[in-house]
Every structure is written in structure tokens, then in C-alpha cells.
Design a protein around this motif. Structure first.
Motif, PDB file in Angstrom:
ATOM      1  N   VAL A  53       0.328  -9.670 -16.351  1.00  0.00           N
ATOM      2  CA  VAL A  53      -0.134  -8.724 -15.331  1.00  0.00           C
ATOM      3  C   VAL A  53      -1.148  -7.757 -15.938  1.00  0.00           C
ATOM      4  O   VAL A  53      -0.870  -7.107 -16.950  1.00  0.00           O
ATOM      5  CB  VAL A  53       1.056  -7.922 -14.749  1.00  0.00           C
ATOM      6  CG1 VAL A  53       0.570  -6.963 -13.666  1.00  0.00           C
ATOM      7  CG2 VAL A  53       2.118  -8.868 -14.200  1.00  0.00           C
ATOM      8  N   GLY A  93      -2.826  -4.313 -15.673  1.00  0.00           N
ATOM      9  CA  GLY A  93      -2.534  -3.023 -15.051  1.00  0.00           C
ATOM     10  C   GLY A  93      -3.743  -2.109 -15.122  1.00  0.00           C
ATOM     11  O   GLY A  93      -4.420  -2.053 -16.153  1.00  0.00           O
ATOM     12  N   ALA A 119      -2.100  -5.324 -11.081  1.00  0.00           N
ATOM     13  CA  ALA A 119      -1.423  -4.142 -10.538  1.00  0.00           C
ATOM     14  C   ALA A 119      -2.331  -2.950 -10.754  1.00  0.00           C
ATOM     15  O   ALA A 119      -2.890  -2.790 -11.839  1.00  0.00           O
ATOM     16  CB  ALA A 119      -0.087  -3.929 -11.243  1.00  0.00           C
ATOM     17  N   THR A 156      -2.978   1.429  -9.641  1.00  0.00           N
ATOM     18  CA  THR A 156      -2.396   2.625  -9.040  1.00  0.00           C
ATOM     19  C   THR A 156      -3.005   2.840  -7.663  1.00  0.00           C
ATOM     20  O   THR A 156      -4.218   2.989  -7.535  1.00  0.00           O
ATOM     21  CB  THR A 156      -2.665   3.855  -9.920  1.00  0.00           C
ATOM     22  OG1 THR A 156      -2.157   3.587 -11.223  1.00  0.00           O
ATOM     23  CG2 THR A 156      -1.992   5.098  -9.345  1.00  0.00           C
ATOM     24  N   ILE A 193      -1.083  -5.992  -6.482  1.00  0.00           N
ATOM     25  CA  ILE A 193      -0.123  -5.042  -5.917  1.00  0.00           C
ATOM     26  C   ILE A 193      -0.533  -3.613  -6.246  1.00  0.00           C
ATOM     27  O   ILE A 193      -0.972  -3.330  -7.369  1.00  0.00           O
ATOM     28  CB  ILE A 193       1.314  -5.359  -6.408  1.00  0.00           C
ATOM     29  CG1 ILE A 193       2.335  -4.509  -5.664  1.00  0.00           C
ATOM     30  CG2 ILE A 193       1.440  -5.174  -7.913  1.00  0.00           C
ATOM     31  CD1 ILE A 193       3.725  -5.063  -5.717  1.00  0.00           C
ATOM     32  N   VAL A 218       0.514   0.064  -7.000  1.00  0.00           N
ATOM     33  CA  VAL A 218       1.710   0.683  -7.591  1.00  0.00           C
ATOM     34  C   VAL A 218       1.690   2.194  -7.361  1.00  0.00           C
ATOM     35  O   VAL A 218       0.625   2.820  -7.403  1.00  0.00           O
ATOM     36  CB  VAL A 218       1.761   0.374  -9.110  1.00  0.00           C
ATOM     37  CG1 VAL A 218       2.855   1.170  -9.808  1.00  0.00           C
ATOM     38  CG2 VAL A 218       1.958  -1.116  -9.330  1.00  0.00           C
ATOM     39  N   GLY A 274       4.219  -2.947 -11.899  1.00  0.00           N
ATOM     40  CA  GLY A 274       3.702  -4.015 -11.045  1.00  0.00           C
ATOM     41  C   GLY A 274       4.413  -5.332 -11.321  1.00  0.00           C
ATOM     42  O   GLY A 274       4.764  -6.076 -10.401  1.00  0.00           O
ATOM     43  N   ARG A 311       7.828  -5.326  -9.715  1.00  0.00           N
ATOM     44  CA  ARG A 311       7.714  -5.466  -8.250  1.00  0.00           C
ATOM     45  C   ARG A 311       7.317  -6.896  -7.859  1.00  0.00           C
ATOM     46  O   ARG A 311       7.847  -7.452  -6.896  1.00  0.00           O
ATOM     47  CB  ARG A 311       6.688  -4.482  -7.705  1.00  0.00           C
ATOM     48  CG  ARG A 311       7.166  -3.047  -7.775  1.00  0.00           C
ATOM     49  CD  ARG A 311       7.219  -2.461  -6.385  1.00  0.00           C
ATOM     50  NE  ARG A 311       7.969  -1.216  -6.358  1.00  0.00           N
ATOM     51  CZ  ARG A 311       8.673  -0.810  -5.317  1.00  0.00           C
ATOM     52  NH1 ARG A 311       8.730  -1.551  -4.228  1.00  0.00           N
ATOM     53  NH2 ARG A 311       9.327   0.321  -5.350  1.00  0.00           N
ATOM     54  N   CYS A 339       4.096  -8.645  -2.952  1.00  0.00           N
ATOM     55  CA  CYS A 339       2.672  -8.457  -3.151  1.00  0.00           C
ATOM     56  C   CYS A 339       2.090  -8.144  -1.783  1.00  0.00           C
ATOM     57  O   CYS A 339       2.808  -8.083  -0.795  1.00  0.00           O
ATOM     58  CB  CYS A 339       1.980  -9.636  -3.841  1.00  0.00           C
ATOM     59  SG  CYS A 339       1.760 -11.074  -2.817  1.00  0.00           S
TER      60      CYS A 339
END
Ligand code: KG4
Ligand code: ZN
Length: 338
Positions: free
Chosen positions: A6, A8, A84, A86, A114, A116, A316, A319, A325
Motif C-alpha cells: 500500500v 500511503g 491510501a 489522507t 481509500i 483515510v 489504509g 481498512r 475501498c
């Protein structure tokens, strides 16, 4: 189980953060690489974060930082399985940079993305440890924008126990530092100064500890410090002594409320996250408090206390592993309840 690397992305305020978290490795080693570019120097001359400048700098720095982080992880962009970013809370223009880049990248790579919650990122960062605490636990979130006590029953299962009614703890540190003439961002500098201060020369209130409840109020403290500073000789030693008095007041107030929260929920584990969690005196006080209760206090390493991409990649990943998602629309939430 599906392996995920992932990517981020954190751009909610004045740090550009990027990380790669590998769920196959898991634990702290799952963090294959992370990098933070801080805009502190950019905003320093204005005494605080200028939102428009923050957005523009994220635009400039984000792609090079992604490239650098992937290189450090030994990965190509095609190795990314999910993105992922923010999605809030934070500065809307700054959030949109991370959201737009993250969503576009995910769309081009045909991988899920996604959004976050920034504070969930902070909240879960202490789980990036060798011996991570398991829910249920009480979390103290102390950053520049938030001061909250949260009961955590599982990933995504959060109950707010109390929060600040005015200034956040980090905000109080920054404002108090500023009124004594320290440059932005003053929190860490005030803490460094406090280390040379004489304890007890100045004693400030422990706000809202004399009544029941788990809410906080830190805005009055800075006024108390301001009055004391104005009436003083304004010497270096006095500034350090005031810093010490202020820090002791904040730390003791937070500790009293943490003890109360643990008492209320019958818990033994306290998880501390957010920028103020880097404060050494706070760490010592909360560690002692939990030890005395036969429990433990968990902190992320200082580099993962302040804003970073690692906590966003990690939150992320958790989740996404739970099957979440979202549709490829770009939405950010400048204000957002967790
Ligand atoms: O979590 P964070 O990086 O950003 C927000 O989401 O707000 O927290 C930044 C805040 C700032 O207010 C900063 O002054 C404070 O954390 N902070 C500290 C320390 N390091 C950072 N406050 C007290 N002592 C420190 N060592
Ligand atoms: Zn933060």
C-alpha cells in the motif's frame, strides 16, 4: 489472504509524507520505506502555516517524494497494489493534492484507493510496533489540531470519551511558545527550553481537573503564561522556567484525564499518538502512570508521532484488508468526525 503493498500519502497540513506498507511482511518491518518532506522553513517567516503556500508546495514535492520512496523500497510503481491517502480532516487545498494524486495514480494502475481519516492514522500508528497493543484500549490523541480520549474496541470501532473544548494541546504549546518569542513551530522548542527550566518557580492551573469528566480546555493556560511573561524580567532563565511550568501543567492535566479514562472503562492499556506524543516528559509521566496501574503505555517512535505517510499507508492497509475501498470520486473532508 491477499498481499498488498500500500502506497500511503499524507498532505493534510505542512508535511508531505509518503510510505509503502507491505501487508505480507506485516509488523514494523512491513514499512518498506517512508519519507517526510517538512514545509517548516517555508512557513516560518509567517509564524504559522499559510494554506495556499502549503498546497503549492505539496504539488511540487509529492511526485518526487513518491519516486524517492519507491526507490528506497526497491519497488516500481507497478508493484503498488493499493493507494491510501489522507482525506481529512485538514486544510482543504492541501488535502486535495494528496487525494487527486492518489486517486489518479490508483486509477491509472487499476488498483483500489481509500481515503483515510488523519486521526485514525495517528491512532493506529502505535500498532506499528514489535509487540503491538491489542484492542480494547484507551487512546490519547494529542496533536496540533486535536486533543481527544478515545475508547478503541477494534479497527473502526471508536468511541469518543472526551476532547478539548478550545485549543488542542499542540496548539497550546505552539501559541505559548510564540508569545514568548520562540519561532514557529514552537512546541518542540518550548519543550527543549523546559528541560532547562526550574520546576515549581511558576505554577499554572490544571484546567478542568477539579470536576468530573474527560474534556480538556487549554486556551486559558497561554493567557496565564502571557501575564507571567509580561510581568517578568524576560530573561532566558525566566523563559525556560515559564516553559517548564507550562509543560508541567499540560502533562499533569493530560495524565490526570488519562488515569480517569482508564478508571472509567476499566482498562490497563493506554495508546498515545499525535505530535505531542513526541514530548519526553509526557511519555515519562504516562509510562509511570500505567506502570503504577499494572498496565502499559504504548507510543509510536517519535518519527511516527508527527505527521507522516506511514500511518496512512498502515491504516489504509487495515481498512482495505477489511474489504473497504471507495468509488473513484475525489472527495475530501476539511472537518470530519472519526
Ligand atoms: O500530529 P502533528 O504532527 O500534526 C497535527 O496533526 O497537528 O502534531 C503537531 C503538533 C504541533 O503543535 C507541535 O508543536 C506538537 O505537535 N509537538 C510537540 C512536540 N513535538 C511536536 N509538542 C510538545 N512537545 C514536543 N516534543
Ligand atoms: Zn497530525
Amino acid at each position: 489472504d491477499m498481499r498488498m503493498r500500500v502506497l500511503g500519502i499524507e498532505t493534510s497540513c505542512d508535511e508531505t509524507g509518503v510510505a509503502v506498507y507491505d501487508t505480507d511482511i506485516g509488523g514494523p518491518a512491513g514499512l518498506r520505506a517512508h519519507a517526510v518532506y517538512s514545509q517548516i522553513a517555508l512557513h516560518a517567516e509567517y509564524g504559522g502555516v499559510v494554506p495556499e503556500l502549503a498546497s503549492r508546495d505539496h504539488v511540487r514535492k509529492l511526485l518526487p517524494l513518491i519516486r524517492q520512496t519507491l526507490a528506497e523500497a526497491g519497488l516500481g510503481v507497478g508493484d503498488i497494489d493499493a493507494v491510501a491517502y489522507t482525506a481529512g480532516p485538514g486544510l482543504v487545498g492541501a488535502l486535495l493534492v494528496g487525494a487527486a494524486v492518489g486517486r489518479a495514480l490508483a486509477w491509472a494502475l487499476e488498483v483500489p484507493a481509500i481515503g483515510v481519516h488523519h486521526m485514525e492514522g495517528h491512532l493506529l500508528a502505535p500498532l506499528l510496533a514489535d509487540d503491538p497493543p491489542a484492542p480494547p484500549f484507551v487512546a490519547l490523541l494529542v496533536s496540533g489540531g486535536h486533543t481527544q480520549l478515545v475508547q478503541v474496541d477494534g479497527i473502526g470501532r471508536y468511541r469518543l470519551l472526551g476532547e478539548t473544548l478550545d485549543d488542542a494541546a499542540g496548539e497550546a504549546f505552539d501559541k505559548t511558545a510564540k508569545l514568548m518569542g520562540l519561532p514557529y513551530p514552537g512546541g518542540p522548542q518550548l519543550a527543549a527550553l523546559a528541560a532547562h527550566g526550574v520546576p515549581g518557580r511558576f505554577r499554572f492551573a490544571r484546567p478542568m481537573t477539579d470536576r468530573p469528566g474527560l474534556d480538556f480546555s487549554f486556551s486559558g493556560l497561554k493567557t496565564q503564561v502571557l501575564l507571567a511573561w509580561r510581568d517578568s524580567d524576560q530573561s532566558e532563565q525566566t523563559r525556560a522556567d515559564l516553559a517548564r511550568g507550562f509543560e508541567d501543567a499540560v502533562v499533569e492535566t493530560l495524565a490526570i484525564k488519562c488515569a480517569r479514562a482508564l478508571e472509567q472503562v476499566g482498562g490497563k492499556t493506554l495508546v498515545v499518538a499525535g505530535g505531542v506524543g513526541a514530548n519526553q516528559r509526557l511519555r515519562a509521566a504516562l509510562t509511570a502512570l500505567c506502570q503504577a496501574r499494572g498496565g502499559r503505555a504504548c507510543f509510536p517512535p517519535p518519527a511516527l508521532c508527527t505527521d507522516n505517510g506511514a500511518m496512512i499507508a498502515f491504516a489504509g492497509a487495515l481498512r482495505l484488508a477489511a474489504g473497504q475501498c471507495e468509488e473513484p470520486a475525489i472527495t475530501v473532508w476539511p472537518r470530519w468526525d472519526m
